[in-house]
Write an enzyme that holds these catalytic residues in place. Structure first.
Site, PDB file in Angstrom:
ATOM      1  N   CYS A  88       0.836  -1.206   0.000  1.00 31.64           N
ATOM      2  CA  CYS A  88       0.000   0.000   0.000  1.00 31.64           C
ATOM      3  C   CYS A  88       0.872   1.259   0.000  1.00 31.64           C
ATOM      4  O   CYS A  88       0.656   2.186  -0.797  1.00 31.64           O
ATOM      5  CB  CYS A  88      -0.935  -0.033   1.207  1.00 31.64           C
ATOM      6  SG  CYS A  88      -2.149   1.291   1.225  1.00 31.64           S
ATOM      7  N   CYS A 104      -0.992   8.652   7.043  1.00 30.89           N
ATOM      8  CA  CYS A 104      -2.363   8.391   6.616  1.00 30.89           C
ATOM      9  C   CYS A 104      -3.264   8.170   7.834  1.00 30.89           C
ATOM     10  O   CYS A 104      -2.815   7.662   8.871  1.00 30.89           O
ATOM     11  CB  CYS A 104      -2.393   7.158   5.731  1.00 30.89           C
ATOM     12  SG  CYS A 104      -1.555   7.402   4.158  1.00 30.89           S
ATOM     13  N   CYS A 106      -3.465   4.723   9.597  1.00 31.68           N
ATOM     14  CA  CYS A 106      -2.166   4.189  10.025  1.00 31.68           C
ATOM     15  C   CYS A 106      -1.461   5.098  11.019  1.00 31.68           C
ATOM     16  O   CYS A 106      -0.271   4.946  11.267  1.00 31.68           O
ATOM     17  CB  CYS A 106      -1.271   3.967   8.806  1.00 31.68           C
ATOM     18  SG  CYS A 106      -1.979   2.821   7.617  1.00 31.68           S
ATOM     19  N   CYS A 132       8.085   4.362   5.615  1.00 27.11           N
ATOM     20  CA  CYS A 132       7.087   4.024   4.600  1.00 27.11           C
ATOM     21  C   CYS A 132       7.738   3.723   3.251  1.00 27.11           C
ATOM     22  O   CYS A 132       7.085   3.203   2.358  1.00 27.11           O
ATOM     23  CB  CYS A 132       6.086   5.157   4.438  1.00 27.11           C
ATOM     24  SG  CYS A 132       6.868   6.711   4.011  1.00 27.11           S
TER      25      CYS A 132
HETATM   26  S1  SF4 Z   1       0.463   4.774   5.565  1.00 32.03           S
HETATM   27 FE1  SF4 Z   1      -1.165   3.191   5.525  1.00 32.03          FE
HETATM   28  S2  SF4 Z   1      -2.809   3.913   4.137  1.00 32.03           S
HETATM   29 FE2  SF4 Z   1      -0.968   5.228   3.872  1.00 32.03          FE
HETATM   30  S3  SF4 Z   1       0.032   4.355   2.123  1.00 32.03           S
HETATM   31 FE3  SF4 Z   1       0.997   3.390   3.921  1.00 32.03          FE
HETATM   32  S4  SF4 Z   1      -0.215   1.539   4.378  1.00 32.03           S
HETATM   33 FE4  SF4 Z   1      -1.384   2.783   2.889  1.00 32.03          FE
END
Ligand code: SF4
Length: 190
Positions: free
Chosen positions: A70, A154, A157, A182
């Site tokens: 994701c 996000c 998260c 991330c």
């Molecule tokens: S922080 Fe969570 S929702 Fe945002 S891109 Fe990463 S996994 Fe996806």
């Protein structure tokens, strides 16, 4: 700071499609306050649709692999698209944000992105120095910071942390890896 140095700088950010409303509010506040054209990078629609079709909307809670997928589609691919057009970029990254960023330097070769120049002018700024600047200059900031969110990503998260807890502990809190990134700044992750 950048507006004062050169108002012709380009400014870009990411919209993953899962951001909190407060983050959209601060993006607009910055646009209006400084009169800048904020370039917002979005994920590729086909990639998101395929991911959601196969794994659902909340896939990130199910495994680290899904979470990285994701983040890859919603963050890493869009930023790669932008950085692929540039010779260098300037970030707000700081050493005291997380263990993985302790070795960050002001000037770096971004080995993650075709060796373009990466400049981190705030790299040795402490939290207190940062807030001193924000208050002295009335800089717009994300209101979630007032609600106990020292690190904001996000909405699904990110959660608030208790006073004294590690700033990044509210990010992907269900994962046990203490070196959480991330994928935007993976060059510091050992
Ligand atoms: S922080 Fe969570 S929702 Fe945002 S891109 Fe990463 S996994 Fe996806």
């Amino acid at each position: 700071m950048m507006i004062k140095i050169n108002p012709r700088f380009r400014f870009f950010t990411l919209d993953t499609g899962r951001l909190p409303q407060e983050t959209y509010d601060v993006m607009d506040a910055v646009r209006k306050r400084y009169g800048i054209n904020l370039e917002v990078m979005f994920p590729d629609t086909d990639e998101v649709e395929e991911m959601v079709r196969k794994k659902g909307l909340n896939l990130f809670y199910e495994s680290v692999e899904n979470r990285r997928l994701c983040c890859g589609i919603r963050k890493v691919h869009p930023i790669n698209r932008m950085l692929g057009t540039l010779d260098g970029w300037i970030t707000g990254l700081r050493q005291d944000q997380t263990e993985t960023r302790r070795d960050a330097k002001i000037f770096e070769v971004d080995t993650q992105h075709s060796n373009i120049l990466k400049i981190n002018p705030l790299v040795d700024w402490t939290w207190d120095r940062l807030w001193g600047y924000i208050r002295a200059n009335d800089v717009p900031y994300n209101k979630l910071l007032d609600a106990g969110y020292p690190s904001i990503g996000c909405a699904p998260c990110t959660r608030a942390v208790e006073a004294g807890q590690d700033a990044r502990s509210g990010r992907w809190w269900w994962e046990h890896d203490t070196h959480k990134e991330c994928g935007l700044h993976m060059d510091y992750k050992k």
